[in-house]
Design a protein around this motif. Structure first.
Motif, PDB file in Angstrom:
ATOM      1  N   PHE A 191      71.158  -8.996  44.484  1.00  0.00           N
ATOM      2  CA  PHE A 191      70.400 -10.076  43.846  1.00  0.00           C
ATOM      3  C   PHE A 191      70.286  -9.836  42.340  1.00  0.00           C
ATOM      4  N   LEU A 192      69.954  -8.624  41.947  1.00  0.00           N
ATOM      5  CA  LEU A 192      69.817  -8.307  40.522  1.00  0.00           C
ATOM      6  C   LEU A 192      71.162  -8.383  39.804  1.00  0.00           C
ATOM      7  N   LEU A 193      72.229  -7.954  40.472  1.00  0.00           N
ATOM      8  CA  LEU A 193      73.569  -8.050  39.872  1.00  0.00           C
ATOM      9  C   LEU A 193      73.931  -9.490  39.542  1.00  0.00           C
ATOM     10  N   GLU A 194      73.507 -10.403  40.373  1.00  0.00           N
ATOM     11  CA  GLU A 194      73.786 -11.818  40.127  1.00  0.00           C
ATOM     12  C   GLU A 194      73.085 -12.323  38.871  1.00  0.00           C
ATOM     13  N   TYR A 195      72.103 -11.573  38.394  1.00  0.00           N
ATOM     14  CA  TYR A 195      71.411 -11.895  37.143  1.00  0.00           C
ATOM     15  C   TYR A 195      71.821 -10.933  36.022  1.00  0.00           C
ATOM     16  N   GLY A 196      72.886 -10.188  36.254  1.00  0.00           N
ATOM     17  CA  GLY A 196      73.415  -9.290  35.234  1.00  0.00           C
ATOM     18  C   GLY A 196      72.638  -8.001  35.056  1.00  0.00           C
ATOM     19  N   ILE A 197      71.834  -7.632  36.043  1.00  0.00           N
ATOM     20  CA  ILE A 197      71.023  -6.414  35.942  1.00  0.00           C
ATOM     21  C   ILE A 197      71.666  -5.309  36.781  1.00  0.00           C
ATOM     22  N   ARG A 198      72.096  -4.262  36.103  1.00  0.00           N
ATOM     23  CA  ARG A 198      72.743  -3.124  36.750  1.00  0.00           C
ATOM     24  C   ARG A 198      71.679  -2.106  37.163  1.00  0.00           C
ATOM     25  N   THR A 199      71.832  -1.568  38.367  1.00  0.00           N
ATOM     26  CA  THR A 199      70.867  -0.594  38.864  1.00  0.00           C
ATOM     27  C   THR A 199      71.593   0.588  39.503  1.00  0.00           C
ATOM     28  N   TYR A 200      70.816   1.596  39.808  1.00  0.00           N
ATOM     29  CA  TYR A 200      71.294   2.775  40.513  1.00  0.00           C
ATOM     30  C   TYR A 200      70.485   2.931  41.803  1.00  0.00           C
ATOM     31  N   TYR A 201      71.174   3.279  42.863  1.00  0.00           N
ATOM     32  CA  TYR A 201      70.546   3.549  44.152  1.00  0.00           C
ATOM     33  C   TYR A 201      70.087   4.998  44.132  1.00  0.00           C
ATOM     34  N   VAL A 202      68.820   5.215  44.441  1.00  0.00           N
ATOM     35  CA  VAL A 202      68.245   6.556  44.430  1.00  0.00           C
ATOM     36  C   VAL A 202      67.673   6.848  45.818  1.00  0.00           C
ATOM     37  N   CYS A 203      67.992   8.004  46.346  1.00  0.00           N
ATOM     38  CA  CYS A 203      67.419   8.417  47.625  1.00  0.00           C
ATOM     39  C   CYS A 203      66.737   9.765  47.412  1.00  0.00           C
ATOM     40  N   GLY A 204      65.452   9.792  47.707  1.00  0.00           N
ATOM     41  CA  GLY A 204      64.685  11.019  47.561  1.00  0.00           C
ATOM     42  C   GLY A 204      64.261  11.557  48.908  1.00  0.00           C
ATOM     43  N   PHE A 205      63.978  12.848  48.946  1.00  0.00           N
ATOM     44  CA  PHE A 205      63.637  13.512  50.196  1.00  0.00           C
ATOM     45  C   PHE A 205      62.354  14.323  50.045  1.00  0.00           C
ATOM     46  N   SER A 212      74.656   1.111  41.844  1.00  0.00           N
ATOM     47  CA  SER A 212      74.614   0.104  42.903  1.00  0.00           C
ATOM     48  C   SER A 212      75.654  -0.971  42.625  1.00  0.00           C
ATOM     49  N   HIS A 213      76.408  -1.287  43.643  1.00  0.00           N
ATOM     50  CA  HIS A 213      77.387  -2.365  43.533  1.00  0.00           C
ATOM     51  C   HIS A 213      77.067  -3.479  44.517  1.00  0.00           C
ATOM     52  N   GLY A 214      75.838  -3.504  44.988  1.00  0.00           N
ATOM     53  CA  GLY A 214      75.398  -4.541  45.910  1.00  0.00           C
ATOM     54  C   GLY A 214      76.234  -4.568  47.172  1.00  0.00           C
ATOM     55  N   LEU A 215      76.496  -5.754  47.639  1.00  0.00           N
ATOM     56  CA  LEU A 215      77.230  -5.917  48.891  1.00  0.00           C
ATOM     57  C   LEU A 215      78.693  -5.516  48.773  1.00  0.00           C
ATOM     58  N   ASN A 216      79.213  -5.433  47.559  1.00  0.00           N
ATOM     59  CA  ASN A 216      80.613  -5.021  47.370  1.00  0.00           C
ATOM     60  C   ASN A 216      80.851  -3.566  47.747  1.00  0.00           C
ATOM     61  N   ALA A 217      79.802  -2.778  47.838  1.00  0.00           N
ATOM     62  CA  ALA A 217      79.958  -1.356  48.135  1.00  0.00           C
ATOM     63  C   ALA A 217      79.759  -1.034  49.614  1.00  0.00           C
ATOM     64  N   VAL A 218      79.481  -2.048  50.397  1.00  0.00           N
ATOM     65  CA  VAL A 218      79.148  -1.830  51.801  1.00  0.00           C
ATOM     66  C   VAL A 218      80.417  -1.797  52.643  1.00  0.00           C
ATOM     67  N   ASN A 219      80.457  -0.864  53.600  1.00  0.00           N
ATOM     68  CA  ASN A 219      81.634  -0.810  54.476  1.00  0.00           C
ATOM     69  C   ASN A 219      81.649  -2.020  55.419  1.00  0.00           C
ATOM     70  N   ASN A 220      82.794  -2.301  55.966  1.00  0.00           N
ATOM     71  CA  ASN A 220      82.986  -3.505  56.779  1.00  0.00           C
ATOM     72  C   ASN A 220      82.048  -3.591  57.972  1.00  0.00           C
ATOM     73  N   LEU A 221      81.686  -2.460  58.555  1.00  0.00           N
ATOM     74  CA  LEU A 221      80.811  -2.483  59.724  1.00  0.00           C
ATOM     75  C   LEU A 221      79.423  -3.028  59.387  1.00  0.00           C
ATOM     76  N   CYS A 222      78.947  -2.716  58.211  1.00  0.00           N
ATOM     77  CA  CYS A 222      77.613  -3.158  57.799  1.00  0.00           C
ATOM     78  C   CYS A 222      77.639  -4.488  57.060  1.00  0.00           C
ATOM     79  N   LEU A 223      78.780  -4.844  56.518  1.00  0.00           N
ATOM     80  CA  LEU A 223      78.858  -6.010  55.640  1.00  0.00           C
ATOM     81  C   LEU A 223      78.443  -7.302  56.321  1.00  0.00           C
ATOM     82  N   ILE A 224      78.861  -7.513  57.546  1.00  0.00           N
ATOM     83  CA  ILE A 224      78.516  -8.755  58.247  1.00  0.00           C
ATOM     84  C   ILE A 224      77.002  -8.859  58.396  1.00  0.00           C
ATOM     85  N   ARG A 225      76.379  -7.783  58.834  1.00  0.00           N
ATOM     86  CA  ARG A 225      74.924  -7.784  59.019  1.00  0.00           C
ATOM     87  C   ARG A 225      74.190  -7.992  57.695  1.00  0.00           C
ATOM     88  N   LEU A 226      74.574  -7.232  56.669  1.00  0.00           N
ATOM     89  CA  LEU A 226      73.872  -7.343  55.387  1.00  0.00           C
ATOM     90  C   LEU A 226      74.113  -8.691  54.718  1.00  0.00           C
TER      91      LEU A 226
END
Length: 147
Positions: free
Chosen positions: A48-62, A121-135
């Protein structure tokens, strides 16, 4: 930052509206949003943010056996629209903020984040085919509620 906050609020409100309308009743995780939905939500919000030209990074913390994902901008602004999944969890300060856009706060400081846990983050373009349909399906359901 105002645009990011406005867009993040729109997206979270759209998710909440879609949830109330029963759009996620058949999804294995989104039916209990925000609990356990932070990773998928980050991918969808990044799109959604990419569609408005906003680049982000996916962060996972533990933290111990817990993990949490959020987005971050180039200037270290955190975008987290699922932190309230920890609202009844004492080890996480009973965090009840549904939409957080700002610098790292005490909640996000609790999570260990290494360089390998951050990627652009590349949004839905970075998702593998198995998850892409669902997402893609989730994204369409959510965006129809954007006001």
């Amino acid at each position: 930052m105002d645009d990011i906050k406005r867009l993040s609020e729109q997206f979270r409100y759209a998710i909440d509206s879609a949830l109330r309308a029963g759009e996620f009743k058949d999804d294995f995780s989104f039916h209990r949003f925000p609990s356990g939905c932070c990773g998928d939500t980050c991918i969808l919000l990044a799109q959604f943010l990419l569609e408005y030209g906003i680049r982000t990074y996916y962060v996972c913390g533990f933290k111990k056996s817990w993990s949490h994902a959020w987005l971050c901008t180039d200037n270290d602004i955190i975008i987290d629209i699922t932190g309230d999944q920890f609202k009844e969890n004492i080890p996480f300060l009973n965090y009840n903020v549904p939409i957080y856009v700002g610098k790292k706060d005490s909640f996000h400081h609790q999570f260990l984040v290494q360089d390998k846990d951050i990627h652009e983050s590349h949004g839905l373009n970075a998702v593998n085919n198995l998850c892409l349909i669902r997402l893609n399906s989730l994204y369409k359901k959510i965006t129809q509620y954007i006001v």
